[in-house]
Design a protein around this motif. Sequence first.
Motif, PDB file in Angstrom:
ATOM      1  N   LEU A   8       0.819  -1.207   0.000  1.00  0.00           N
ATOM      2  CA  LEU A   8       0.000   0.000   0.000  1.00  0.00           C
ATOM      3  C   LEU A   8       0.855   1.260   0.000  1.00  0.00           C
ATOM      4  O   LEU A   8       0.563   2.224  -0.714  1.00  0.00           O
ATOM      5  CB  LEU A   8      -0.945  -0.005   1.202  1.00  0.00           C
ATOM      6  CG  LEU A   8      -1.922   1.155   1.305  1.00  0.00           C
ATOM      7  CD1 LEU A   8      -2.882   1.135   0.120  1.00  0.00           C
ATOM      8  CD2 LEU A   8      -2.691   1.078   2.599  1.00  0.00           C
ATOM      9  N   SER A   9       1.929   1.262   0.785  1.00  0.00           N
ATOM     10  CA  SER A   9       2.794   2.443   0.810  1.00  0.00           C
ATOM     11  C   SER A   9       3.494   2.633  -0.530  1.00  0.00           C
ATOM     12  O   SER A   9       3.701   3.760  -0.970  1.00  0.00           O
ATOM     13  CB  SER A   9       3.812   2.341   1.941  1.00  0.00           C
ATOM     14  OG  SER A   9       4.738   1.309   1.680  1.00  0.00           O
ATOM     15  N   ILE A  28       2.228   1.818  -3.450  1.00  0.00           N
ATOM     16  CA  ILE A  28       1.214   2.342  -4.365  1.00  0.00           C
ATOM     17  C   ILE A  28       0.993   3.829  -4.113  1.00  0.00           C
ATOM     18  O   ILE A  28       0.911   4.633  -5.046  1.00  0.00           O
ATOM     19  CB  ILE A  28      -0.108   1.566  -4.217  1.00  0.00           C
ATOM     20  CG1 ILE A  28       0.048   0.165  -4.797  1.00  0.00           C
ATOM     21  CG2 ILE A  28      -1.254   2.285  -4.907  1.00  0.00           C
ATOM     22  CD1 ILE A  28      -1.156  -0.718  -4.557  1.00  0.00           C
ATOM     23  N   LEU A  29       0.902   4.219  -2.865  1.00  0.00           N
ATOM     24  CA  LEU A  29       0.628   5.622  -2.545  1.00  0.00           C
ATOM     25  C   LEU A  29       1.805   6.527  -2.892  1.00  0.00           C
ATOM     26  O   LEU A  29       1.616   7.699  -3.198  1.00  0.00           O
ATOM     27  CB  LEU A  29       0.270   5.765  -1.066  1.00  0.00           C
ATOM     28  CG  LEU A  29      -1.069   5.155  -0.667  1.00  0.00           C
ATOM     29  CD1 LEU A  29      -1.276   5.291   0.825  1.00  0.00           C
ATOM     30  CD2 LEU A  29      -2.209   5.798  -1.423  1.00  0.00           C
ATOM     31  N   GLN A  30       3.015   6.005  -2.839  1.00  0.00           N
ATOM     32  CA  GLN A  30       4.162   6.831  -3.193  1.00  0.00           C
ATOM     33  C   GLN A  30       4.271   7.024  -4.692  1.00  0.00           C
ATOM     34  O   GLN A  30       4.906   7.952  -5.159  1.00  0.00           O
ATOM     35  CB  GLN A  30       5.452   6.208  -2.665  1.00  0.00           C
ATOM     36  CG  GLN A  30       5.596   6.341  -1.179  1.00  0.00           C
ATOM     37  CD  GLN A  30       6.869   5.707  -0.663  1.00  0.00           C
ATOM     38  OE1 GLN A  30       7.619   5.113  -1.422  1.00  0.00           O
ATOM     39  NE2 GLN A  30       7.104   5.801   0.618  1.00  0.00           N
ATOM     40  N   CYS A  86       1.828   7.849  -6.643  1.00  0.00           N
ATOM     41  CA  CYS A  86       0.911   8.900  -7.089  1.00  0.00           C
ATOM     42  C   CYS A  86       1.642  10.241  -7.107  1.00  0.00           C
ATOM     43  O   CYS A  86       2.481  10.524  -6.269  1.00  0.00           O
ATOM     44  CB  CYS A  86      -0.282   9.014  -6.146  1.00  0.00           C
ATOM     45  SG  CYS A  86      -1.289   7.532  -6.106  1.00  0.00           S
ATOM     46  N   SER A  87       1.297  11.069  -8.067  1.00  0.00           N
ATOM     47  CA  SER A  87       1.895  12.397  -8.118  1.00  0.00           C
ATOM     48  C   SER A  87       0.776  13.421  -8.257  1.00  0.00           C
ATOM     49  O   SER A  87      -0.255  13.166  -8.869  1.00  0.00           O
ATOM     50  CB  SER A  87       2.875  12.515  -9.286  1.00  0.00           C
ATOM     51  OG  SER A  87       2.185  12.379 -10.500  1.00  0.00           O
TER      52      SER A  87
END
Length: 76
Positions: free
Chosen positions: A35-36, A38-40, A42-43
């Motif tokens: 999950l971390s 995937i979230l990193q 994103c821009s």
Amino acid sequence: MNELLQHFREQPKEAIKEVAMCVMIFAVCGAMLFLSAILQGCSVQRESASSGKAVIITIDTTYIYHGGTVKFPKTK
């Protein structure tokens, strides 16, 4: 290793619970890492524009020594 196998033979239900708990801990940790990641990925882009009047207030602390003389060239 022999102690672990003996534990499985003597108390199979307890051993299965312990193994299940370890598997769950690893699964939760893996899910958090996934999950971390995937979230990193994103821009977010933001653009801002502003207009108006800017007032700059400064305090000059330059010291000037006035002890010398000023010489001017002679005029004809």
